[in-house]
Design an enzyme around this catalytic site. Structure first.
Site, short mmCIF file in Angstrom:
data_model
loop_
_atom_site.label_atom_id
_atom_site.label_comp_id
_atom_site.label_asym_id
_atom_site.label_seq_id
_atom_site.Cartn_x
_atom_site.Cartn_y
_atom_site.Cartn_z
CB SER A 1 -0.95 0.02 1.20
OG SER A 1 -0.34 -0.49 2.33
CG HIS B 1 -3.55 -1.55 -2.72
ND1 HIS B 1 -4.03 -0.29 -2.49
CD2 HIS B 1 -3.21 -2.02 -1.50
CE1 HIS B 1 -3.97 -0.02 -1.21
NE2 HIS B 1 -3.48 -1.06 -0.59
CD GLU C 1 -5.95 1.92 -5.18
OE1 GLU C 1 -6.43 3.06 -5.15
OE2 GLU C 1 -5.04 1.56 -4.41
CG ASN D 1 -4.14 3.43 1.19
OD1 ASN D 1 -5.22 3.23 1.75
ND2 ASN D 1 -3.21 2.52 1.08
N1 CAA Z 1 -15.08 -11.98 7.06
C1 CAA Z 1 -16.33 -12.28 7.43
N2 CAA Z 1 -17.05 -11.53 8.26
C2 CAA Z 1 -16.48 -10.39 8.71
C3 CAA Z 1 -15.19 -9.99 8.34
C4 CAA Z 1 -14.48 -10.84 7.49
N3 CAA Z 1 -13.22 -10.58 7.11
N4 CAA Z 1 -14.89 -8.83 8.94
C5 CAA Z 1 -15.96 -8.48 9.67
N5 CAA Z 1 -16.91 -9.43 9.54
C6 CAA Z 1 -18.18 -9.53 10.22
C7 CAA Z 1 -18.16 -8.92 11.61
O1 CAA Z 1 -17.61 -9.83 12.55
C8 CAA Z 1 -19.61 -8.65 11.87
O2 CAA Z 1 -20.22 -9.84 12.33
P1 CAA Z 1 -21.30 -9.81 13.57
O3 CAA Z 1 -22.42 -8.97 13.05
O4 CAA Z 1 -21.66 -11.25 13.75
O5 CAA Z 1 -20.58 -9.21 14.71
C9 CAA Z 1 -20.11 -8.37 10.49
O6 CAA Z 1 -19.13 -8.79 9.54
C10 CAA Z 1 -20.35 -6.93 10.21
O7 CAA Z 1 -20.93 -6.95 8.98
P2 CAA Z 1 -21.95 -5.86 8.58
O8 CAA Z 1 -22.13 -5.99 7.11
O9 CAA Z 1 -23.12 -5.90 9.48
O10 CAA Z 1 -21.11 -4.57 9.00
P3 CAA Z 1 -20.83 -3.36 8.20
O11 CAA Z 1 -22.00 -3.04 7.35
O12 CAA Z 1 -20.31 -2.37 9.16
O13 CAA Z 1 -19.63 -3.78 7.21
C11 CAA Z 1 -17.41 -3.37 6.70
C12 CAA Z 1 -18.37 -4.04 7.68
C13 CAA Z 1 -17.61 -3.94 5.30
C14 CAA Z 1 -15.99 -3.67 7.16
C15 CAA Z 1 -17.72 -1.81 6.67
O14 CAA Z 1 -17.65 -1.32 7.97
C16 CAA Z 1 -16.77 -1.03 5.79
O15 CAA Z 1 -16.93 -0.97 4.60
N6 CAA Z 1 -15.77 -0.38 6.42
C17 CAA Z 1 -14.76 0.41 5.68
C18 CAA Z 1 -13.55 -0.44 5.48
C19 CAA Z 1 -12.51 0.25 4.64
O16 CAA Z 1 -12.51 1.44 4.41
N7 CAA Z 1 -11.55 -0.54 4.15
C20 CAA Z 1 -10.45 0.01 3.37
C21 CAA Z 1 -9.36 0.45 4.28
S1 CAA Z 1 -7.94 1.03 3.42
C22 CAA Z 1 -7.08 -0.34 3.04
O17 CAA Z 1 -7.39 -1.43 3.41
C23 CAA Z 1 -5.91 -0.17 2.16
C24 CAA Z 1 -4.63 0.00 2.79
O18 CAA Z 1 -3.65 -0.21 2.09
C25 CAA Z 1 -4.43 0.53 4.14
#
Ligand code: CAA
Length: 390
Positions: free
Chosen positions: A122, A143, A155, A194
């Site tokens: 990243s 990515h 990406e 990012n």
């Molecule tokens: N596999 C399966 N289930 C998962 C999981 C995974 N890897 N991660 C979380 N869950 C589960 C949780 O445990 C939770 O389960 P419970 O309800 O039983 O507790 C459930 O999923 C939550 O799911 P929901 O759909 O209800 O929750 P949500 O709508 O909040 O979605 C999310 C979760 C998709 C992570 C959402 O919060 C989201 O889109 N967040 C933004 C994440 C983001 O921006 N990612 C990019 C970051 S930048 C990057 O990664 C690049 C880098 O280089 C740094």
């Protein structure tokens, strides 16, 4: 599945590596997941088991699909066993150049000559990484976003010598995994997502560090004013505060002082509180996360959107992507309901420029510098997107 790819090796079983292996196995590929010790690779494998269980528990996949995906993943420690007959090798090892250099040197001695290498980096330069391999034409960035199984964007990042066929193959691979590939040209620090997201996390941290807002206020604002899926601190915990600091350090080095990592983030890393993966970051994961809706603040929303607007303008100026592509990338890669350019248009570019100017004067911090193109756009009453016809 892609016709030319049967087997995928994933090097590194950490938060991204195990998630990528899971996504590849769900798409039908034979996957070898490799890490440097039995303990690390087993931990990654168990996280895949947990995730597949969750997906089937929530009926997002069937029990049979979960079991089949797991059976396609072989956890290994020996690099030759992992990579010798892989068509594509995905490298997701720690973000340190010297570590990656060693991995690629060893990999070259065991991998098939025709295999394509991709890096999930990243922050590091794809050109520099390609240069430590013997196959820069069959090397590019791939990515993924955290958690890979949930985030739709990939990406696909070209290095200076990447062959067009390699980019096509990797984009097809991403599509076969159910993802949307977006091509990023050149070695753009932070690529697209990012470059917007990590300064947003940093700004949240600076607001708290300066005593201008609390963690709860920043996160409530992100969730309830800006309709982001997570608050800035929740997101830092999700991606790993160490990963966020790595990206910032790279941006700082490449683009200047506007990207200086906030000490609040660095202190967490120094204390080993890295976020979800270490059990504690800005939140304690034994207690769970509670973000109070009534803590949201409009002035905090203004600052967060203004900082993102400056990044959008800089990306557009550098010809990395246009506003529509940036919005789409943030929607797919970070779950934004509206992209940052659309959010900035809604708030009004002139108001955002005024916010940046005020804060620049008050703090002297270069992160509030207004790109000339953003100021021009605001002064001429312009927007990032053409206004919808009334
Ligand atoms: N596999 C399966 N289930 C998962 C999981 C995974 N890897 N991660 C979380 N869950 C589960 C949780 O445990 C939770 O389960 P419970 O309800 O039983 O507790 C459930 O999923 C939550 O799911 P929901 O759909 O209800 O929750 P949500 O709508 O909040 O979605 C999310 C979760 C998709 C992570 C959402 O919060 C989201 O889109 N967040 C933004 C994440 C983001 O921006 N990612 C990019 C970051 S930048 C990057 O990664 C690049 C880098 O280089 C740094």
């Amino acid at each position: 599945m892609d016709a030319e790819i049967d087997s995928v090796a994933v090097l590194g079983a950490g938060s991204m590596g195990h998630g990528i292996a899971e996504v590849a196995a769900l798409a039908g590929y034979e996957v070898r997941l490799r890490d440097i010790s039995e303990d690390l690779v087993q931990r990654g494998y168990e996280q895949i088991e947990w995730s597949l269980d969750k997906l089937s528990e929530k009926s997002q996949i069937s029990d049979g699909d979960a079991a089949a995906a797991l059976s396609r993943i072989e956890p290994v420690v020996d690099l030759e066993a992992a990579a010798s007959d892989a068509d594509v090798v995905v490298e997701a090892v720690p973000e340190r150049m010297e570590v990656k250099r060693e991995v690629y040197a060893e990999l070259e001695s065991v991998a098939d000559d025709d295999a394509v290498f991709v890096s999930n980096t990243s922050s590091l330069s794809i050109g520099e990484l390609a240069g430590v391999t013997d196959r820069p034409e069959r090397f590019c960035g791939m990515h993924f976003f955290n958690p890979p199984v949930r985030m739709e964007l990939v990406e696909v990042v070209a290095g200076p010598d990447t062959a067009a066929g390699t980019l096509d193959l990797v984009a097809e691979l991403a599509t076969s995994m159910g993802k949307t590939p977006v091509r990023v040209h050149g070695d753009t620090p932070g690529f697209v997502v990012n470059r917007v997201l990590v300064p947003l996390l940093n700004e949240g941290a600076w607001l708290v560090h300066r005593g201008e807002a609390t963690v709860a206020e920043v996160d409530a604002t992100a969730r309830f004013e800006l309709a982001l899926p997570m608050g800035a601190f929740e997101l830092a915990d999700q991606v790993g505060i160490d990963v966020a600091v790595h990206v910032l350090e790279h941006l700082h080095q490449q683009l200047g002082d506007a990207y200086e990592p906030c000490p609040l983030l660095v202190e967490k890393v120094d204390a080993g509180a890295l976020g979800k993966k270490s059990g504690e970051g800005f939140y304690d994961y034994d207690e769970g996360v509670d973000v109070p809706a009534d803590a949201a603040r409009d002035d905090v929303a203004d600052v967060l959107v203004a900082v993102m607007a400056a990044e959008v303008a800089a990306l557009v100026d550098a010809d990395v992507a246009d506003a529509a592509a940036i919005d789409r990338a943030l929607e797919l890669g970070a779950g934004f309901s509206d992209g940052p350019a659309a959010m900035a248009d809604d708030r009004g570019l002139d108001a955002l420029v005024a916010t940046l100017d005020d804060r620049r004067e008050e703090t002297d911090a270069p992160r509030y510098d207004v790109p000339a193109s953003l100021r021009d756009r605001a002064e001429s009453g312009g927007r990032f997107h053409a206004a919808a016809p009334s």
